[in-house]
Motif scaffolding. Sequence first.
Motif, PDB file in Angstrom:
ATOM      1  N   ALA A   1      36.322  33.766  37.245  1.00 58.80           N
ATOM      2  CA  ALA A   1      35.755  33.491  35.928  1.00 58.80           C
ATOM      3  C   ALA A   1      35.207  32.073  35.919  1.00 58.80           C
ATOM      4  O   ALA A   1      35.760  31.184  36.570  1.00 58.80           O
ATOM      5  CB  ALA A   1      36.811  33.645  34.844  1.00 58.80           C
ATOM      6  N   SER A   2      34.130  31.884  35.184  1.00 63.65           N
ATOM      7  CA  SER A   2      33.575  30.530  35.084  1.00 63.65           C
ATOM      8  C   SER A   2      33.455  30.126  33.620  1.00 63.65           C
ATOM      9  O   SER A   2      33.413  30.969  32.717  1.00 63.65           O
ATOM     10  CB  SER A   2      32.216  30.437  35.782  1.00 63.65           C
ATOM     11  N   SER A   3      33.425  28.828  33.409  1.00 61.84           N
ATOM     12  CA  SER A   3      33.195  28.274  32.077  1.00 61.84           C
ATOM     13  C   SER A   3      32.494  26.938  32.243  1.00 61.84           C
ATOM     14  O   SER A   3      32.564  26.334  33.311  1.00 61.84           O
ATOM     15  CB  SER A   3      34.494  28.123  31.291  1.00 61.84           C
ATOM     16  N   PRO A   4      31.837  26.485  31.178  1.00 55.88           N
ATOM     17  CA  PRO A   4      31.039  25.261  31.319  1.00 55.88           C
ATOM     18  C   PRO A   4      31.874  24.012  31.567  1.00 55.88           C
ATOM     19  O   PRO A   4      31.479  23.131  32.308  1.00 55.88           O
ATOM     20  CB  PRO A   4      30.306  25.153  29.979  1.00 55.88           C
ATOM     21  N   ALA A   5      33.034  23.955  30.896  1.00 55.88           N
ATOM     22  CA  ALA A   5      33.813  22.718  30.903  1.00 55.88           C
ATOM     23  C   ALA A   5      35.147  22.936  31.604  1.00 55.88           C
ATOM     24  O   ALA A   5      35.403  23.979  32.207  1.00 55.88           O
ATOM     25  CB  ALA A   5      34.016  22.240  29.468  1.00 55.88           C
ATOM     26  N   GLU A   6      35.998  21.941  31.466  1.00 57.48           N
ATOM     27  CA  GLU A   6      37.222  21.915  32.260  1.00 57.48           C
ATOM     28  C   GLU A   6      38.194  23.025  31.892  1.00 57.48           C
ATOM     29  O   GLU A   6      39.017  23.429  32.703  1.00 57.48           O
ATOM     30  CB  GLU A   6      37.908  20.559  32.090  1.00 57.48           C
ATOM     31  N   GLY A   7      38.105  23.497  30.661  1.00 56.63           N
ATOM     32  CA  GLY A   7      38.952  24.626  30.310  1.00 56.63           C
ATOM     33  C   GLY A   7      39.959  24.342  29.236  1.00 56.63           C
ATOM     34  O   GLY A   7      40.607  25.250  28.738  1.00 56.63           O
ATOM     35  N   TYR A   8      40.089  23.070  28.837  1.00 55.35           N
ATOM     36  CA  TYR A   8      41.053  22.745  27.797  1.00 55.35           C
ATOM     37  C   TYR A   8      40.414  22.914  26.405  1.00 55.35           C
ATOM     38  O   TYR A   8      41.085  22.773  25.412  1.00 55.35           O
ATOM     39  CB  TYR A   8      41.550  21.313  27.948  1.00 55.35           C
ATOM     40  N   ASP A   9      39.118  23.239  26.410  1.00 60.03           N
ATOM     41  CA  ASP A   9      38.423  23.378  25.131  1.00 60.03           C
ATOM     42  C   ASP A   9      38.414  24.843  24.718  1.00 60.03           C
ATOM     43  O   ASP A   9      39.184  25.650  25.205  1.00 60.03           O
ATOM     44  CB  ASP A   9      36.995  22.841  25.264  1.00 60.03           C
ATOM     45  N   ASN A  10      37.510  25.169  23.798  1.00 62.21           N
ATOM     46  CA  ASN A  10      37.479  26.513  23.245  1.00 62.21           C
ATOM     47  C   ASN A  10      36.569  27.462  23.997  1.00 62.21           C
ATOM     48  O   ASN A  10      36.391  28.599  23.578  1.00 62.21           O
ATOM     49  CB  ASN A  10      37.015  26.453  21.784  1.00 62.21           C
ATOM     50  N   SER A  11      35.981  27.020  25.079  1.00 64.38           N
ATOM     51  CA  SER A  11      35.015  27.860  25.781  1.00 64.38           C
ATOM     52  C   SER A  11      35.691  29.112  26.337  1.00 64.38           C
ATOM     53  O   SER A  11      36.705  29.015  27.021  1.00 64.38           O
ATOM     54  CB  SER A  11      34.401  27.094  26.951  1.00 64.38           C
ATOM     55  N   PRO A  12      35.131  30.277  26.053  1.00 61.94           N
ATOM     56  CA  PRO A  12      35.691  31.494  26.659  1.00 61.94           C
ATOM     57  C   PRO A  12      35.326  31.559  28.130  1.00 61.94           C
ATOM     58  O   PRO A  12      34.397  30.905  28.590  1.00 61.94           O
ATOM     59  CB  PRO A  12      35.010  32.611  25.875  1.00 61.94           C
ATOM     60  N   LEU A  13      36.085  32.343  28.865  1.00 65.05           N
ATOM     61  CA  LEU A  13      35.794  32.555  30.270  1.00 65.05           C
ATOM     62  C   LEU A  13      34.799  33.703  30.433  1.00 65.05           C
ATOM     63  O   LEU A  13      34.827  34.676  29.689  1.00 65.05           O
ATOM     64  CB  LEU A  13      37.070  32.887  31.038  1.00 65.05           C
ATOM     65  N   HIS A  14      33.932  33.578  31.424  1.00 68.24           N
ATOM     66  CA  HIS A  14      32.984  34.627  31.774  1.00 68.24           C
ATOM     67  C   HIS A  14      33.419  35.189  33.119  1.00 68.24           C
ATOM     68  O   HIS A  14      33.462  34.451  34.106  1.00 68.24           O
ATOM     69  CB  HIS A  14      31.570  34.052  31.856  1.00 68.24           C
ATOM     70  N   PHE A  15      33.715  36.465  33.146  1.00 66.44           N
ATOM     71  CA  PHE A  15      34.298  37.075  34.335  1.00 66.44           C
ATOM     72  C   PHE A  15      33.264  37.787  35.187  1.00 66.44           C
ATOM     73  O   PHE A  15      32.277  38.340  34.684  1.00 66.44           O
ATOM     74  CB  PHE A  15      35.372  38.089  33.936  1.00 66.44           C
ATOM     75  N   GLY A  16      33.532  37.806  36.501  1.00 65.71           N
ATOM     76  CA  GLY A  16      32.772  38.624  37.424  1.00 65.71           C
ATOM     77  C   GLY A  16      33.359  40.025  37.497  1.00 65.71           C
ATOM     78  O   GLY A  16      34.353  40.330  36.827  1.00 65.71           O
ATOM     79  N   ASN A  17      32.740  40.871  38.323  1.00 64.14           N
ATOM     80  CA  ASN A  17      33.208  42.249  38.463  1.00 64.14           C
ATOM     81  C   ASN A  17      34.463  42.377  39.317  1.00 64.14           C
ATOM     82  O   ASN A  17      35.115  43.414  39.316  1.00 64.14           O
ATOM     83  CB  ASN A  17      32.111  43.127  39.057  1.00 64.14           C
ATOM     84  N   GLY A  18      34.769  41.325  40.056  1.00 63.74           N
ATOM     85  CA  GLY A  18      35.993  41.348  40.837  1.00 63.74           C
ATOM     86  C   GLY A  18      35.802  41.841  42.256  1.00 63.74           C
ATOM     87  O   GLY A  18      34.794  42.473  42.596  1.00 63.74           O
ATOM     88  N   THR A  19      36.785  41.533  43.086  1.00 63.74           N
ATOM     89  CA  THR A  19      36.880  42.059  44.447  1.00 63.74           C
ATOM     90  C   THR A  19      38.140  42.901  44.523  1.00 63.74           C
ATOM     91  O   THR A  19      39.240  42.421  44.224  1.00 63.74           O
ATOM     92  CB  THR A  19      36.966  40.931  45.492  1.00 63.74           C
ATOM     93  N   ARG A  20      37.974  44.165  44.899  1.00 66.42           N
ATOM     94  CA  ARG A  20      39.122  45.063  45.034  1.00 66.42           C
ATOM     95  C   ARG A  20      39.668  44.927  46.444  1.00 66.42           C
ATOM     96  O   ARG A  20      39.013  45.321  47.402  1.00 66.42           O
ATOM     97  CB  ARG A  20      38.689  46.494  44.769  1.00 66.42           C
ATOM     98  N   LEU A  21      40.853  44.360  46.572  1.00 64.85           N
ATOM     99  CA  LEU A  21      41.504  44.169  47.872  1.00 64.85           C
ATOM    100  C   LEU A  21      42.602  45.213  48.049  1.00 64.85           C
ATOM    101  O   LEU A  21      43.474  45.350  47.188  1.00 64.85           O
ATOM    102  CB  LEU A  21      42.109  42.770  47.972  1.00 64.85           C
ATOM    103  N   THR A  22      42.527  45.930  49.152  1.00 65.79           N
ATOM    104  CA  THR A  22      43.577  46.885  49.507  1.00 65.79           C
ATOM    105  C   THR A  22      44.204  46.429  50.809  1.00 65.79           C
ATOM    106  O   THR A  22      43.507  46.207  51.806  1.00 65.79           O
ATOM    107  CB  THR A  22      43.009  48.301  49.679  1.00 65.79           C
ATOM    108  N   VAL A  23      45.517  46.276  50.796  1.00 71.30           N
ATOM    109  CA  VAL A  23      46.253  45.878  51.997  1.00 71.30           C
ATOM    110  C   VAL A  23      47.057  47.075  52.488  1.00 71.30           C
ATOM    111  O   VAL A  23      47.835  47.663  51.716  1.00 71.30           O
ATOM    112  CB  VAL A  23      47.194  44.692  51.719  1.00 71.30           C
ATOM    113  N   THR A  24      46.844  47.456  53.750  1.00 70.70           N
ATOM    114  CA  THR A  24      47.534  48.643  54.292  1.00 70.70           C
ATOM    115  C   THR A  24      48.533  48.241  55.370  1.00 70.70           C
ATOM    116  O   THR A  24      48.492  47.110  55.880  1.00 70.70           O
ATOM    117  CB  THR A  24      46.527  49.626  54.884  1.00 70.70           C
TER     118      THR A  24
END
Lengths: 115, 113
Positions: free
Chosen positions: A92-115
């Motif tokens: 997830a990314s955000s414009p600022a450091e994260g202590y403010d009110n900015s919401p996070l913008h998420f990616g679609n993710g990486t699906r990791l399977t460990v066998t």
Amino acid sequence: DAGVTQSPTHLIKTRGQHVTLRCSPISGHKSVSWYQQVLGQGPQFIFQYYEKEERGRGNFPDRFSARQFPNYSSELNVNALLLGDSALYLCASSPAEGYDNSPLHFGNGTRLTVT
Amino acid sequence: AQSVSQHNHHVILSEAASLELGCNYSYGGTVNLFWYVQYPGQHLQLLLKYFSGDPLVKGIKGFEAEFIKSKFSFNLRKPSVQWSDTAEYFCAVKPGGYNKLIFGAGTRLAVHP
């Protein structure tokens, strides 16, 4: 504008191996966070980076590490993979450091399977 | 420890029914509150957020949520759901002074035509 992009989308690894996951934030965003989402649970905070420095770490073992590059992209590394590391890894990314009110913008993710 | 509880893991509704998803958190200080939605095959998207002021906040697609400080709750509502609302809904809290989100386990909503 492109959103948060993550690669690869899917990955299959064997126990004991190492994995590197990649994330590119939204243009102009300087903060990147990583979350782990195990099936049936909500995302759990792993790391947050801002301006290439680690600014937060969740309750994950030292096998998990990350870094942020000068272009603000980020890598998540996991060593000595365990079956329990199988999950969807979200960036997830955000414009600022994260202590403010900015919401996070998420990616679609990486699906990791460990066998 | 800080935590977020979502009371309903699975909800099944017919179109036009009203929706209310419960969310409670455990943190005594200032909080920022969020609801995220994940449609099938898509990334987490922000539905709405509360920082301060009017405790009733409106989000996208007709959703709203009410922050009740005395109950540590932030329930999500929609008066009339549509089939396209089928998704997983996550409540999240950002405690004041922290730079991370704490998510609930999620609620899977299935809306039947």
